[in-house]
Structure formats: C-alpha cells, structure tokens
Design a protein around this motif. Structure first.
Motif, mmCIF file in Angstrom:
data_model
loop_
_atom_site.group_PDB
_atom_site.id
_atom_site.type_symbol
_atom_site.label_atom_id
_atom_site.label_comp_id
_atom_site.label_asym_id
_atom_site.label_seq_id
_atom_site.Cartn_x
_atom_site.Cartn_y
_atom_site.Cartn_z
ATOM 1 N N LEU A 51 0.851 -1.232 -0.167
ATOM 2 C CA LEU A 51 0.057 0.135 -0.011
ATOM 3 C C LEU A 51 0.884 1.206 -0.153
ATOM 4 N N LEU A 52 2.038 1.459 0.926
ATOM 5 C CA LEU A 52 2.883 2.446 0.799
ATOM 6 C C LEU A 52 3.624 2.565 -0.662
ATOM 7 N N TRP A 53 3.884 1.518 -1.186
ATOM 8 C CA TRP A 53 4.537 1.841 -2.519
ATOM 9 C C TRP A 53 3.656 2.003 -3.625
ATOM 10 N N ARG A 54 2.283 1.702 -3.392
ATOM 11 C CA ARG A 54 1.359 2.154 -4.322
ATOM 12 C C ARG A 54 1.036 3.747 -4.008
ATOM 13 N N LEU A 55 1.155 4.276 -2.861
ATOM 14 C CA LEU A 55 0.869 5.495 -2.708
ATOM 15 C C LEU A 55 2.126 6.467 -3.097
ATOM 16 N N ALA A 56 3.329 5.868 -2.813
ATOM 17 C CA ALA A 56 4.511 6.506 -3.393
ATOM 18 C C ALA A 56 4.707 6.601 -4.667
ATOM 19 N N ASN A 57 4.112 5.843 -5.553
ATOM 20 C CA ASN A 57 3.816 5.854 -7.063
ATOM 21 C C ASN A 57 2.718 6.780 -7.483
ATOM 22 N N MET A 58 1.737 7.135 -6.912
ATOM 23 C CA MET A 58 0.687 7.924 -7.366
ATOM 24 C C MET A 58 0.999 9.167 -7.631
ATOM 25 N N PRO A 59 0.382 9.757 -8.632
ATOM 26 C CA PRO A 59 0.696 11.123 -9.053
ATOM 27 C C PRO A 59 0.485 12.180 -7.838
ATOM 28 N N HIS A 60 1.383 13.371 -8.039
ATOM 29 C CA HIS A 60 1.677 14.228 -6.870
ATOM 30 C C HIS A 60 0.041 14.637 -6.447
ATOM 31 N N LYS A 61 -0.968 15.031 -7.167
ATOM 32 C CA LYS A 61 -2.003 15.457 -6.817
ATOM 33 C C LYS A 61 -3.023 14.541 -6.161
ATOM 34 N N ASN A 64 -1.220 13.871 -2.730
ATOM 35 C CA ASN A 64 -1.347 14.697 -1.739
ATOM 36 C C ASN A 64 -2.815 14.919 -1.165
ATOM 37 N N LYS A 65 -3.860 14.662 -2.104
ATOM 38 C CA LYS A 65 -5.370 14.670 -1.679
ATOM 39 C C LYS A 65 -5.724 13.287 -0.982
ATOM 40 N N PHE A 66 -4.894 12.416 -1.130
ATOM 41 C CA PHE A 66 -5.120 11.094 -0.277
ATOM 42 C C PHE A 66 -4.716 11.149 1.197
ATOM 43 N N ILE A 67 -3.219 12.056 1.227
ATOM 44 C CA ILE A 67 -2.640 12.432 2.643
ATOM 45 C C ILE A 67 -3.480 13.328 3.318
#
Length: 80
Positions: A51-61, A64-67
């Motif tokens: 899950l962390l790896w997928r979060l790190a590979n998401m587009p920035h926008k 950032n919205k997810f975080i």
C-alpha cells in the motif's frame, strides 16, 4: 555399594535425564513458536508495504489529496 542404593541412584539418574529432555523439548517448542510468530509478522506487514509503495507511485495531486484526507480523518478521530 548396596544393590538398593545402586537401583535408587540409577532411578534418580533416569529421572534427571527425563527432566532434562522435557526442558529441552519445551525450549525447542518455544523457539519454534517464536520463529513462526516472526514469520507471521513479516507476512502480515507485506500488504502494508504494498500500500505504501502504491501511494508513493501515485501522481502528486492524487497522493496529496489522499494524505490530506487521511490526516483530516485522523484529526477528527482524535478530536472525538
């Protein structure tokens, strides 16, 4: 040495050996349970790492919205 004393000594030696083997088997069982627990801990943490790896590979926008959403949910949870 008297025969009954020899028999008693042999019996005590056998009891001591049986106790030593019982302690050894308990120690080995505890080690095996601990190693199984360690393996389970590693296996259970794999989805979190994915899950962390997928979060790190998401587009920035999106990331950032997810975080931001997770932070707001945590704030609401801690507030109430």
């Amino acid at each position: 040495m008297h025969p009954s004393l020899q028999e008693e000594q042999k019996l005590l030696q056998l009891k001591a050996e049986a106790l030593r083997l019982k302690l050894l088997s308990n120690q080995m069982r505890r080690q095996q349970e601990a190693s199984e627990h360690d393996i389970w801990g590693i296996v259970s943490s794999l989805p979190k790492a994915g899950l962390l790896w997928r979060l790190a590979n998401m587009p920035h926008k999106v990331r950032n919205k997810f975080i931001l959403g997770a932070g707001l949910l945590a704030l609401l949870y801690l507030r109430f």
